[in-house]
Design a protein around this motif. Structure first.
Motif, short mmCIF file in Angstrom:
data_model
loop_
_atom_site.label_atom_id
_atom_site.label_comp_id
_atom_site.label_asym_id
_atom_site.label_seq_id
_atom_site.Cartn_x
_atom_site.Cartn_y
_atom_site.Cartn_z
N GLU A 543 -8.89 -0.84 -8.09
CA GLU A 543 -7.24 -0.61 -8.68
C GLU A 543 -6.40 -2.16 -9.02
O GLU A 543 -5.71 -2.19 -9.72
N ALA A 544 -6.99 -2.74 -8.30
CA ALA A 544 -6.19 -4.30 -7.91
C ALA A 544 -6.24 -5.07 -8.89
O ALA A 544 -5.37 -5.84 -9.76
N ARG A 547 -4.58 -3.88 -12.09
CA ARG A 547 -2.77 -4.12 -12.77
C ARG A 547 -2.83 -5.10 -12.73
O ARG A 547 -2.15 -5.84 -13.66
N ARG A 550 -3.62 -5.33 -16.25
CA ARG A 550 -2.03 -4.44 -16.96
C ARG A 550 -1.55 -5.35 -17.24
O ARG A 550 -0.05 -5.47 -17.99
N ALA A 551 -0.66 -6.76 -16.07
CA ALA A 551 0.21 -7.40 -15.73
C ALA A 551 -0.39 -8.58 -17.04
O ALA A 551 1.08 -9.16 -17.68
N GLU A 656 -5.25 1.27 -18.23
CA GLU A 656 -4.21 2.46 -18.03
C GLU A 656 -4.60 3.62 -17.90
O GLU A 656 -4.57 4.84 -16.30
N LEU A 659 -6.78 3.69 -14.03
CA LEU A 659 -5.97 3.32 -12.82
C LEU A 659 -5.16 4.64 -12.80
O LEU A 659 -4.91 5.45 -11.92
N THR A 716 5.85 -5.04 -10.31
CA THR A 716 4.59 -4.39 -11.10
C THR A 716 3.63 -4.07 -10.01
O THR A 716 3.53 -2.94 -10.67
N LEU A 717 2.69 -5.23 -10.28
CA LEU A 717 1.88 -5.26 -9.34
C LEU A 717 0.98 -4.05 -8.02
O LEU A 717 0.54 -3.85 -8.12
N ASP A 719 3.67 -1.47 -7.64
CA ASP A 719 4.70 -0.21 -8.07
C ASP A 719 5.59 -0.11 -7.66
O ASP A 719 5.67 1.30 -7.02
N ARG A 749 3.09 1.06 -0.61
CA ARG A 749 2.47 0.55 -1.57
C ARG A 749 2.54 -1.23 0.24
O ARG A 749 1.57 -1.89 -0.51
#
Length: 836
Positions: A543-544, A547, A550-551, A656, A659, A716-717, A719, A749
């Motif tokens: 997941e990390a 992310r 996605r960044a 996405e 995720l 963003t990372l 959330d 988080r």
């Protein structure tokens, strides 16, 4: 006459006329399946009933139902591994069942029961008094030549009173319509779990047809087997384990299926330890006594102290525990000697000796070449018999696992075979050539005949031998097959024993008034806890990575945003991906290339695909503990990332979607898993990895001179964009962002939230020593929580964030070394507060 014949034909049932037309349309010629036709030349009644209902389906409906069955197999992850292969194959299931009428099945059962009783008596003599050999009923060489004859077991009376708790017989129908035994399976007969899956899949795909055919249920067999194992123990509520070689076993899926269905613990050799005169399971709460062991490990591998010293699959000291009546092992070690083909030829005489009657279901004619007369017979008819190894798979000196036909050999090979039999006949048997009966198979829109072998299972119970109504059917892909193995392009089939009257629905669920209600969580074996912990870590690490990918999509979707400041932030993301092993691209490379490699690289250990495959491998070892929905989510994520992506937008969309599926898995774990130790270790793995990754994100993007773009990426990372903007009506600032990401105990988080959750989990787990001292994992977690609770955002800096990251890594390592001991520490005799 013509009118009379027409009138007579008009009296046929509509179903019969429909079946006749249907079979003309769909049965592929030449060749009608043998199972479809009885000895009198007419179609068997069970097949007529089946095709009567089946013919009413349209071609589209047939294909839809077949597709539904295939989809259920994929979603359930039904797999097997052929001998010698290193990767799993998807299970191949015939869309048509094998049908057997009730009357014929009763005759078959009588033969199986008699044979099981006979083999039990023979085993009791071989490992007991030895009168059969002493009186010449069996040659000593035929027994001693088998690697499955274990001298270490001689003289041991089997705890529980039986050598055979479960027996399997491979049978086939001969040209005369009679059933013949092709081989006995007394070691650890496989196939019951796959037979169960076959039934679940096909009965759902053809629910109404299955019900209308009055198919005998298999649940009563499993219930009787489970109750018999429970009753064989020496206490009322025994703990039963299923011993598996591990996830790399050819039939590991079946082991997990049986353990889950029967409610047994799935254990490996490393999970077990000898203490005193008992076998114990290593759990996170210390050692727990095991009463019954249903083994799926070959006898020679069970105890490296007394059997194969190189084995890493067994339990050192197991045979000595058996001597002291400390555990029931099903089947008893050494029972595999009865699988030797060398003994088949002696069973008819032994049956007359013990029971005064012939075998009700004979085996194929077999001559053991260790005897002079039999060897002479085989050599004189070498072209008329099949040569098999007397013990084990294959023929000594020849490649492959199947029989050798002298007629198909070259002159040189034929002479070599004759010489080998003459010089060392004890290693060879000659067997009558067998033509297997054929059953209907759906192949490319038509019915074709294919040879099959049926494995029938019998379970020993206090009331006698109970037969599974059905069994495990393997269908060959070639018409001339003489032996069928699931590794040779074969497929399986469900087996329907069809009754003439309605059958009662049965389940493994007992009556409500017979159950003593309990609310206990139970303890998870250390190995399973280890796998659950790492499953959580792998998924959170994936997941990390996703992310971060996605960044990278910000400049891809909006190239003009942020210019220089954004470019520096993107380069930080790229450096993290390089450091994590997700990509080897230079930081000045195109973000699109970096994102694609970090998402789908098969070579990079830190790519999202590699991490999810690691999670899938770990989950494979937990099949008995994961729901079908959870397994399906993991499989779908891996399959999605393994598919080729064409463009930049496809990379971001795949990230996405994955995720979202990770969130689905987290929801399944949170809402569906029982709050026992297993769930705690899965959640501990997620919390530990999330805390480590969040600390790393904070150190990289909330450094002392961080600007708005870096802080925006950090929010963003983790959330936290919505939370920050609802709490602070200004742009991202360093101190508020650090507080939210690191110290806020209400942010799910934040680092502080993860450490608090870890503290709660560790406090709920049992202590392993009663010395009154706080154990290391809890000591580290309490210290971290105290530091995070008392810290202020203004006091945090890059140096302190790095120290926090290292402390979190130490905590994760402490959890692993404390609860999942490896190497020499794996044999520790904990729990020190007493054994169950």
């Amino acid at each position: 006459m013509a009118a009379g014949q027409g009138s007579q034909g008009s009296k046929a049932r509509p179903g019969q006329r429909r079946v006749a037309q249907w079979t003309r349309d769909y049965i592929r010629l030449p060749g009608i399946p043998d199972e479809y036709i009885a000895q009198d030349g007419a179609p068997r009644e069970v097949w007529t009933r089946f095709f009567d209902a089946f013919a009413a389906l349209t071609p589209n409906e047939i294909e839809r139902r077949f597709g539904s069955a295939d989809r259920q197999l994929r979603e359930a992850g039904v797999t097997y591994r052929a001998p010698g292969e290193t990767s799993d194959r998807m299970w191949s299931l015939s869309h048509l069942p094998l049908l057997i009428g009730e009357a014929e099945w009763q005759q078959l059962c009588a033969g199986i029961v008699q044979r099981a009783q006979l083999l039990e008596l023979v085993l009791a003599d071989l490992y007991g008094e030895g009168r059969l050999v002493a009186e010449g009923a069996m040659p000593a060489a035929a027994i001693a030549g088998s690697p499955e004859y274990l001298r270490s077991v001689c003289g041991i009376k089997p705890p529980g009173g039986r050598y055979l708790n479960i027996y399997g017989a491979d049978v086939g129908r001969g040209p005369d319509g009679r059933w013949w035994v092709l081989g006995d399976r007394t070691q650890a007969p496989s196939g019951m779990g796959y037979a169960l899956e076959n039934r679940l899949v096909l009965s759902r795909a053809f629910a109404s047809l299955y019900k209308s055919m009055n198919v005998e249920r298999v649940a009563p067999f499993f219930e009787a087997f489970r109750d018999a194992l429970r009753g064989s123990a020496d206490r009322d509520e025994p703990r039963i384990g299923l011993l598996t070689p591990g996830a790399f076993s050819e039939t590991y899926f079946e082991h997990a299926t049986l353990a889950r269905y029967l409610g047994f613990l799935l254990v490996e050799g490393d999970d077990l330890a000898v203490s005193g005169d008992r076998i114990h399971i290593r759990t996170v709460a210390g050692l727990k006594r095991l009463d019954v062991l249903l083994r799926r490990v070959d006898s020679n591998s069970l105890d490296p102290l007394e059997l194969d010293a190189s084995s890493q699959l067994g339990v050192p000291g197991l045979i000595d525990v058996l001597r002291k009546n400390g555990i029931v092992v099903a089947n008893m070690p050494g029972s595999g000697v009865m699988e030797s083909r060398a003994l088949l030829g002696f069973l008819p005489g032994l049956c007359r000796r013990f029971f005064g009657e012939d075998l009700k279901m004979p085996n194929i004619a077999t001559w053991w070449c260790g005897q002079k007369d039999a060897r002479r017979e085989v050599l004189s008819r070498l072209d008329e018999v099949a040569i098999e190894g007397a013990y084990g798979r294959g023929v000594p000196g020849f490649p492959g696992n199947g029989p050798v036909l002298a007629g198909s050999l070259s002159d040189e090979e034929r002479e070599r075979l004759k010489t080998a039999i003459e010089n060392r006949g004890v290693d060879y048997v000659g067997q009558e050539l067998v033509r297997l009966s054929t059953t209907p198979v759906w192949d490319n829109g038509r019915i074709t005949p294919r040879p099959f072998v049926l494995r029938v299972f019998a379970a020993a119970t206090p009331a006698g031998w109970t037969i599974m109504p059905g069994g495990f059917c393997r269908i060959a892909d070639q018409l001339d097959a003489r032996a069928v193995s699931m590794g040779d392009g074969a497929r399986a089939a469900d087996v329907w024993v069809v009754s003439d009257k309605a059958v009662s629905t049965a389940t493994l669920l007992p009556a409500v008034d017979t159950v003593r209600i309990r609310r206990i969580a139970g303890w998870v074996p250390s190995r399973a806890a280890d796998n659950l912990f790492w499953l959580g870590r792998y998924l959170e690490r994936a997941e990390a990575t996703l992310r971060l990918i996605r960044a990278l999509g910000v400049p891809l979707r909006d190239p003009g945003k942020g210019a220089a400041a954004m470019q520096q932030s993107v380069e930080r993301v790229q450096r993290m991906l390089v450091t994590w092993g997700a990509t080897s691209q230079a930081t000045r490379a195109q973000p699109a290339k970096i994102a694609a490699e970090a998402l789908q690289s098969e070579e990079k250990f830190g790519s999202a695909l590699s991490l999810l495959r690691s999670a899938q491998r770990t989950a494979t070892s937990l099949r008995e503990r994961l729901s079908p929905d959870a397994w399906q989510v993991i499989t779908e994520m891996t399959e999605r990332l393994a598919q080729e992506v064409d463009d930049d937008e496809g990379v971001l969309s795949a990230a996405e979607l994955t995720l979202q599926e990770l969130a689905s898995f987290a929801g399944l774990a949170q809402e569906n898993m029982n709050r026992a130790a297993g769930w705690r270790f899965l959640d501990m793995g997620r919390r530990a990895e999330r805390a480590i990754n969040t600390a790393r994100f904070a150190r990289q993007f909330a450094y002392d001179e961080a600007g708005g773009e870096d802080l925006d990426i950090l929010l963003t990372l983790v959330d936290c964009q919505i939370t920050y903007r609802s709490r602070y009506l200004i742009g991202p600032l360093l101190a508020p962002v650090r507080d939210l990401v690191v110290l806020d105990p209400y942010n799910p988080r934040s680092v502080a939230f993860q450490v608090s959750a870890l503290n709660d989990h560790i406090a709920s787990l049992p202590v392993l020593k009663e010395n009154g001292l706080i154990e290391r994992p809890q000591r580290l977690a309490v210290g971290l929580q105290a530091m995070l609770t008392t810290a202020e955002a203004a006091s945090l800096d890059t140096k302190s964030l790095f120290a926090l990251e290292q402390d979190l890594l130490s905590l994760a390592d402490a959890i692993g070394s404390h609860y999942f001991p490896h190497g020499a520490s794996a044999s520790r005799p904990e729990k020190l507060t007493g054994l169950a």
